[in-house]
Motif scaffolding. Structure first.
Motif, PDB file in Angstrom:
ATOM      1  N   TYR A 144       0.848  -1.189   0.000  1.00 38.50           N
ATOM      2  CA  TYR A 144       0.000   0.000   0.000  1.00 38.50           C
ATOM      3  C   TYR A 144       0.879   1.233   0.000  1.00 38.50           C
ATOM      4  N   ARG A 145       0.431   2.300  -0.680  1.00 35.64           N
ATOM      5  CA  ARG A 145       1.123   3.582  -0.604  1.00 35.64           C
ATOM      6  C   ARG A 145       0.932   4.099   0.818  1.00 35.64           C
ATOM      7  N   LYS A 146       1.995   4.475   1.457  1.00 38.98           N
ATOM      8  CA  LYS A 146       1.950   4.872   2.864  1.00 38.98           C
ATOM      9  C   LYS A 146       1.183   6.178   3.071  1.00 38.98           C
ATOM     10  N   SER A 147       1.255   7.096   2.128  1.00 37.45           N
ATOM     11  CA  SER A 147       0.645   8.415   2.324  1.00 37.45           C
ATOM     12  C   SER A 147      -0.880   8.371   2.322  1.00 37.45           C
ATOM     13  N   ASP A 148      -1.477   7.490   1.503  1.00 38.24           N
ATOM     14  CA  ASP A 148      -2.942   7.477   1.406  1.00 38.24           C
ATOM     15  C   ASP A 148      -3.550   6.079   1.463  1.00 38.24           C
ATOM     16  N   ASP A 149      -2.750   5.074   1.837  1.00 38.92           N
ATOM     17  CA  ASP A 149      -3.204   3.679   1.948  1.00 38.92           C
ATOM     18  C   ASP A 149      -3.787   3.128   0.650  1.00 38.92           C
ATOM     19  N   GLN A 150      -3.370   3.649  -0.488  1.00 36.68           N
ATOM     20  CA  GLN A 150      -3.846   3.138  -1.773  1.00 36.68           C
ATOM     21  C   GLN A 150      -3.170   1.803  -2.063  1.00 36.68           C
ATOM     22  N   PHE A 151      -3.970   0.815  -2.451  1.00 37.18           N
ATOM     23  CA  PHE A 151      -3.447  -0.499  -2.809  1.00 37.18           C
ATOM     24  C   PHE A 151      -2.592  -0.379  -4.057  1.00 37.18           C
ATOM     25  N   LEU A 152      -1.398  -0.984  -4.024  1.00 41.26           N
ATOM     26  CA  LEU A 152      -0.488  -0.920  -5.167  1.00 41.26           C
ATOM     27  C   LEU A 152      -0.304  -2.270  -5.848  1.00 41.26           C
ATOM     28  N   ALA A 153      -0.117  -3.329  -5.047  1.00 43.60           N
ATOM     29  CA  ALA A 153       0.131  -4.646  -5.640  1.00 43.60           C
ATOM     30  C   ALA A 153       0.062  -5.708  -4.561  1.00 43.60           C
ATOM     31  N   GLN A 154       0.011  -6.957  -5.027  1.00 40.02           N
ATOM     32  CA  GLN A 154       0.092  -8.081  -4.105  1.00 40.02           C
ATOM     33  C   GLN A 154       0.897  -9.180  -4.766  1.00 40.02           C
TER      34      GLN A 154
END
Length: 129
Positions: A83-93
């Motif tokens: 997750y992107r730390k700044s906005d908790d946006q999912f990036l990958a798994q």
């Protein structure tokens, strides 16, 4: 007028047109530099800095380098989620560190991914999963 004269006249026309266009463009560039108050000394200093490799554009204060993405990782079962730390946006798994890194490379534009120790950096170690 025979064919030779026609070819010579055409080539002469191309040459004259080429030179005229060059002069017009150079004059326009000189006027632009004059309007921006850029001197020949400024251009020489810039050229020397570029050639020496010391040319650096200063980033405006308060801006952050967009090529660095702070990421936090979370493991649920055998899957690792990023997750992107700044906005908790999912990036990958991914199922392991290699597959997660491959998916991050697919999903993000070329950038530097930073994972702090407290944000799950240990999940990227080879013997973790």
């Amino acid at each position: 007028m025979d064919m030779t004269e026609l070819i010579i006249a055409g080539l002469l026309g191309i040459l004259i047109g080429w030179q005229a266009a060059k002069r017009v463009h150079l004059q326009g560039f000189r006027e632009l530099l004059r309007a921006l108050k850029v001197t020949e000394a400024d251009l020489l200093r810039a050229m020397i800095k570029i050639q020496s490799g010391e040319w650096q554009l200063d980033a405006p204060e308060g801006t952050k380098d967009e090529t660095v993405v702070d990421v936090k990782l979370e493991q649920v079962g055998t899957a690792i989620y990023a997750y992107r730390k700044s906005d908790d946006q999912f990036l990958a798994q991914g199922s392991d560190a290699d597959s997660l890194i491959a998916r991050l490379n697919q999903n993000l534009t070329p950038c530097k991914v930073v994972v702090a120790q407290e944000d799950g950096a240990d999940l990227l170690q080879k013997n973790n999963t």
